[in-house]
Design a protein around this motif. Structure first.
Motif, PDB file in Angstrom:
ATOM      1  N   LEU A  54      -5.917  -3.329  -4.903  1.00 53.77           N
ATOM      2  CA  LEU A  54      -5.576  -1.961  -5.675  1.00 53.77           C
ATOM      3  C   LEU A  54      -4.465  -2.278  -6.530  1.00 53.77           C
ATOM      4  O   LEU A  54      -4.202  -0.787  -7.124  1.00 53.77           O
ATOM      5  CB  LEU A  54      -5.746  -1.204  -4.288  1.00 53.77           C
ATOM      6  N   LEU A  55      -3.547  -2.752  -5.875  1.00 50.69           N
ATOM      7  CA  LEU A  55      -1.728  -2.874  -6.587  1.00 50.69           C
ATOM      8  C   LEU A  55      -2.361  -3.657  -7.835  1.00 50.69           C
ATOM      9  O   LEU A  55      -2.716  -3.849  -8.621  1.00 50.69           O
ATOM     10  CB  LEU A  55      -1.029  -3.852  -6.031  1.00 50.69           C
ATOM     11  N   PRO A  56      -1.115  -2.667  -9.457  1.00 50.44           N
ATOM     12  CA  PRO A  56      -1.351  -3.116 -10.958  1.00 50.44           C
ATOM     13  C   PRO A  56      -1.344  -3.984 -10.652  1.00 50.44           C
ATOM     14  O   PRO A  56      -0.381  -4.914 -10.244  1.00 50.44           O
ATOM     15  CB  PRO A  56      -1.072  -2.063 -10.873  1.00 50.44           C
ATOM     16  N   ILE A  57      -1.620  -4.863 -11.681  1.00 53.30           N
ATOM     17  CA  ILE A  57      -1.167  -6.205 -11.816  1.00 53.30           C
ATOM     18  C   ILE A  57      -0.029  -6.106 -12.570  1.00 53.30           C
ATOM     19  O   ILE A  57       0.700  -5.629 -13.237  1.00 53.30           O
ATOM     20  CB  ILE A  57      -1.933  -7.083 -13.830  1.00 53.30           C
ATOM     21  N   GLY A  58       0.656  -7.021 -11.911  1.00 52.95           N
ATOM     22  CA  GLY A  58       2.280  -7.474 -12.135  1.00 52.95           C
ATOM     23  C   GLY A  58       3.512  -6.408 -11.447  1.00 52.95           C
ATOM     24  O   GLY A  58       4.630  -6.777 -11.327  1.00 52.95           O
ATOM     25  N   ASP A  80       6.523   5.771   3.577  1.00 52.41           N
ATOM     26  CA  ASP A  80       5.386   5.965   4.145  1.00 52.41           C
ATOM     27  C   ASP A  80       4.287   4.809   3.961  1.00 52.41           C
ATOM     28  O   ASP A  80       3.765   4.137   4.478  1.00 52.41           O
ATOM     29  CB  ASP A  80       4.949   6.920   5.280  1.00 52.41           C
ATOM     30  N   VAL A  81       3.377   5.387   2.706  1.00 51.46           N
ATOM     31  CA  VAL A  81       2.625   4.680   2.320  1.00 51.46           C
ATOM     32  C   VAL A  81       2.750   2.933   1.728  1.00 51.46           C
ATOM     33  O   VAL A  81       2.108   2.434   2.014  1.00 51.46           O
ATOM     34  CB  VAL A  81       2.293   5.244   1.062  1.00 51.46           C
ATOM     35  N   ALA A  82       4.308   3.379   1.119  1.00 52.62           N
ATOM     36  CA  ALA A  82       5.050   1.472   0.721  1.00 52.62           C
ATOM     37  C   ALA A  82       5.019   0.469   2.477  1.00 52.62           C
ATOM     38  O   ALA A  82       4.016  -0.930   2.341  1.00 52.62           O
ATOM     39  CB  ALA A  82       6.463   1.534   0.052  1.00 52.62           C
ATOM     40  N   LYS A  83       5.331   1.196   2.764  1.00 46.60           N
ATOM     41  CA  LYS A  83       5.085   0.701   4.719  1.00 46.60           C
ATOM     42  C   LYS A  83       3.957   0.217   4.614  1.00 46.60           C
ATOM     43  O   LYS A  83       3.246  -0.848   5.034  1.00 46.60           O
ATOM     44  CB  LYS A  83       6.060   1.629   5.543  1.00 46.60           C
ATOM     45  N   PHE A  84       2.829   0.555   5.220  1.00 49.23           N
ATOM     46  CA  PHE A  84       1.977   0.574   5.312  1.00 49.23           C
ATOM     47  C   PHE A  84       0.795  -0.596   4.293  1.00 49.23           C
ATOM     48  O   PHE A  84       0.377  -0.848   4.451  1.00 49.23           O
ATOM     49  CB  PHE A  84       0.834   2.253   4.989  1.00 49.23           C
ATOM     50  N   PHE A  85       1.156  -0.234   2.312  1.00 48.69           N
ATOM     51  CA  PHE A  85       0.498  -1.253   1.818  1.00 48.69           C
ATOM     52  C   PHE A  85       0.857  -2.209   2.420  1.00 48.69           C
ATOM     53  O   PHE A  85       0.652  -3.016   2.795  1.00 48.69           O
ATOM     54  CB  PHE A  85       0.932  -0.819   0.649  1.00 48.69           C
ATOM     55  N   ARG A  86       2.072  -2.403   2.467  1.00 43.22           N
ATOM     56  CA  ARG A  86       3.140  -3.738   2.837  1.00 43.22           C
ATOM     57  C   ARG A  86       2.457  -4.211   4.001  1.00 43.22           C
ATOM     58  O   ARG A  86       2.277  -5.882   4.795  1.00 43.22           O
ATOM     59  CB  ARG A  86       4.604  -3.605   3.242  1.00 43.22           C
ATOM     60  N   ASN A 129      -0.631  -4.008   4.868  1.00 42.56           N
ATOM     61  CA  ASN A 129      -2.076  -4.622   5.072  1.00 42.56           C
ATOM     62  C   ASN A 129      -2.425  -5.031   3.819  1.00 42.56           C
ATOM     63  O   ASN A 129      -3.957  -4.917   3.281  1.00 42.56           O
ATOM     64  CB  ASN A 129      -2.472  -2.837   5.166  1.00 42.56           C
ATOM     65  N   LYS A 130      -1.267  -5.685   2.961  1.00 35.34           N
ATOM     66  CA  LYS A 130      -1.515  -6.479   1.574  1.00 35.34           C
ATOM     67  C   LYS A 130      -2.534  -6.965   1.470  1.00 35.34           C
ATOM     68  O   LYS A 130      -3.124  -6.893   0.762  1.00 35.34           O
ATOM     69  CB  LYS A 130      -0.030  -7.071   1.354  1.00 35.34           C
TER      70      LYS A 130
END
Length: 101
Positions: free
Chosen positions: A94-98, A79-85, A87-88
Motif C-alpha cells: 500500500l505504500l507508494p514506491i520509494g 497513530d496511523v504510521a505506528k500501526f503501519f510499521r 503491520n508492514k
C-alpha cells in the motif's frame, strides 16, 4: 469491545472513515490526490484507544483500501504510521514506491 466486527463507513463528503461504537464516533480524516490517500487526523477516546478498538478500526481501513486496489496510502498521522510499521509485512504494497515509514 466485545464484537470484533467494525462497521466501517467511508464518508466521502467529509473525507473521513468512520465507525460508531456505543454512541462514540471514531473517525480518521483523509485527503486523496493522484491515486494516493493521505491518512491524517484520528479522533478516538483514550478508552477506545486502549481496548483494542484502535487496531481493529485501522485494520478495517487498511483492508478496505487494500481491497480497492491501485491506491497507495501515505500515513501522515502518528497513530496511523505506528500501526503501519507494526503491520508492514501485511500492508507494504500500500505504500507508494520509494517511501519508507
Amino acid at each position: 469491545m466485545e464484537d470484533d466486527t467494525i462497521e466501517l463507513k467511508d464518508n466521502e463528503f467529509l473525507r473521513q472513515f468512520e465507525t460508531n461504537i456505543e454512541n462514540e464516533l471514531i473517525k480518521l480524516e483523509y485527503s486523496s490526490q493522484e491515486r494516493k490517500i493521505f491518512l491524517s487526523k484520528l479522533t478516538i477516546s483514550e478508552e477506545r484507544r486502549n481496548d483494542g478498538t484502535l487496531e481493529k478500526f485501522l485494520t478495517a481501513i487498511f483492508d478496505y483500501i487494500l481491497d480497492k486496489g491501485r491506491i497507495r496510502i501515505v500515513p501522515t498521522g502518528k497513530d496511523v504510521a505506528k500501526f503501519f510499521r507494526a503491520n508492514k509485512s501485511k500492508y507494504s504494497d500500500l505504500l507508494p514506491i520509494g517511501m519508507n515509514i
